[in-house]
Scaffold this active site. Structure first.
Site, PDB file in Angstrom:
ATOM      1  N   GLU A 164     -31.917 -39.881  12.239  1.00  0.00           N
ATOM      2  CA  GLU A 164     -31.610 -41.095  11.477  1.00  0.00           C
ATOM      3  C   GLU A 164     -30.708 -42.045  12.253  1.00  0.00           C
ATOM      4  O   GLU A 164     -30.626 -43.231  11.940  1.00  0.00           O
ATOM      5  CB  GLU A 164     -30.934 -40.725  10.156  1.00  0.00           C
ATOM      6  CG  GLU A 164     -29.546 -40.103  10.330  1.00  0.00           C
ATOM      7  CD  GLU A 164     -28.839 -39.793   9.021  1.00  0.00           C
ATOM      8  OE1 GLU A 164     -29.374 -40.146   7.962  1.00  0.00           O
ATOM      9  OE2 GLU A 164     -27.757 -39.177   9.073  1.00  0.00           O
ATOM     10  N   ASP A 194     -24.223 -31.274   9.814  1.00  0.00           N
ATOM     11  CA  ASP A 194     -24.418 -31.987  11.072  1.00  0.00           C
ATOM     12  C   ASP A 194     -23.974 -31.187  12.296  1.00  0.00           C
ATOM     13  O   ASP A 194     -24.341 -31.528  13.423  1.00  0.00           O
ATOM     14  CB  ASP A 194     -23.661 -33.315  11.063  1.00  0.00           C
ATOM     15  CG  ASP A 194     -24.237 -34.311  10.073  1.00  0.00           C
ATOM     16  OD1 ASP A 194     -25.404 -34.133   9.672  1.00  0.00           O
ATOM     17  OD2 ASP A 194     -23.529 -35.254   9.697  1.00  0.00           O
TER      18      ASP A 194
END
Length: 397
Positions: free
Chosen positions: A234, A134
């Site tokens: 997401e 991430d």
């Protein structure tokens, strides 16, 4: 003699095992290091005393770490309590563990800091090795794991873009991982070779998502191109700050979102009457060895080496970090620096405003320039005879 313990935490990356490999190689430099243990199953493995001597494996076996997905020693998201930290000092003494290297993301760095505090009086030195796809660990320029995930999403979107262009009849929405930080989503911009290439729209979790603007953009691009490729995080949230698709599961810091790409595809179909489909690579992006970034792999090895080097030299309560160096020819180069772990613990690094375009449906050239060197290889070129045809004169015959 002294021993080393390596602990993996949180989700794997394509290069987490490369950092482990780096620790093993660096350990060979010290005659007083006897064993390099791996905690089997993450932090919970410490409490269960599940230690595997990794130095006992042949060099040939160790080399396989560089091409092994997942984590070779296992990981966990086990929530430690204060008594768990206090119990660790005795366990480390029992196994003559002097150096503890914790390889993980934000949560693991929080654990790293707490283990450091709990075991400082026992003489145990604790150093963090950053790891996350991430790229949301604070202070460091980037984290091992992200460049490979970035390369995966860029290559995948480039291929999807060619597919959609060759049969331009629908909207393809690709969902990228990243709860609150859009670094991976943004990396899809590197799929573009020239203006007009996919992705045509990029939506980050740092910006409020407006459905009406999204539908306007899709409708305009579909009319212009026939086929549209959208990359969406997401973790997209609406103007109210709530996820556009409610999470289907929460446990502590772990959040499992619903299918954002499926929701957006359904929105396009129902509101615009345009054929749409969703794609969700999901774990594929953090498990792909085929698209592992060579830059990422080498930096992960370096992070493992430098972590052990720092611990042996007397440092503790720090994390390995990267900073970019200025070079005369403008080429990419990083230097390692040790960052106090309290500056990192649970501090989430999101995409800065200068990397986001004004409408919130794309990223800037500044981001592309920052991210590009991390991939380690250009995204593949593709032949497009349709383009050549359109640029040429009238058809033969």
């Amino acid at each position: 003699m002294a021993n080393v313990l390596v602990v993996h935490g949180g989700g794997p990356t394509p290069v987490i095992n490369a950092s482990l490999y780096g620790v093993l190689r660096q350990a060979e430099e010290y005659k007083d290091i006897d064993h390099v243990y791996g905690a089997i199953g993450g932090s919970q493995g410490i409490l269960k005393e599940r230690f595997l001597d990794l130095a006992g494996f042949s060099r040939e076996k160790q080399e396989l770490l560089l091409a092994t997905p997942g984590t070779a020693i296992g990981s966990s998201r086990y929530a430690l309590e204060q008594e768990d930290y206090e119990a660790m000092a005795d366990i480390f003494r029992k196994y003559d563990i002097r150096y503890v290297l914790m390889n993980g993301g934000n949560g693991t760095m929080d654990t790293c800091g707490k283990v450091h505090r709990a075991c400082a009086e026992a003489g145990v030195r604790v150093v963090g090795i950053p790891k996350t796809i991430d790229n949301d660990i604070a202070v460091t320029d980037h984290s091992p794991g992200f460049p490979s995930a970035a390369r995966y999403i860029a290559q995948t979107v480039a291929e999807v873009g060619v597919d959609v262009k060759s049969l331009p009849i629908h909207v393809s929405i690709v969902e990228a991982m990243g709860r609150n930080a859009g670094w991976i989503t943004a990396a899809s911009v590197l799929a573009r070779k020239k203006p007009g290439d996919a992705p045509h729209l990029i939506y980050l979790p740092e910006r409020p998502f407006y459905e009406e603007e999204f539908l306007e953009d899709v409708k305009r691009l579909y009319k212009e191109k026939g086929g549209v490729v959208v990359v969406a995080s997401e973790g997209l949230k609406g103007p109210d700050g709530e996820p556009i698709v409610p999470p289907i599961f929460r446990s502590g810091r772990s959040v499992y979102y619903g299918d954002v790409s499926a929701y957006l595809a359904e929105l396009v179909i129902k509101r615009l009457g345009i054929k749409a489909r969703s794609e969700k690579p999901g774990l594929c992006g953090r498990a792909s060895m085929a698209l592992q970034s060579p830059v990422d792999r080498e930096e992960a090895i370096l992070a493992g080496r430098e972590a052990l080097k720092a611990a042996v030299s007397g440092e503790s309560g720090v994390m390995v970090g990267f900073a970019r160096e200025e070079t005369a020819d403008g080429s990419y180069k990083v230097k390692v620096r040790m960052i106090p772990v309290e500056e990192v613990m649970l501090h989430e690094r999101v995409m800065p405003v200068e990397y986001q375009n004004s409408r919130g449906n794309d990223v800037t050239e500044a981001y592309a320039k920052w991210c590009g060197p991390l991939l380690g290889a250009e995204i593949s070129d593709y032949i497009d005879f349709q383009e050549v045809y359109h640029e040429s004169s009238a058809p033969l015959g």
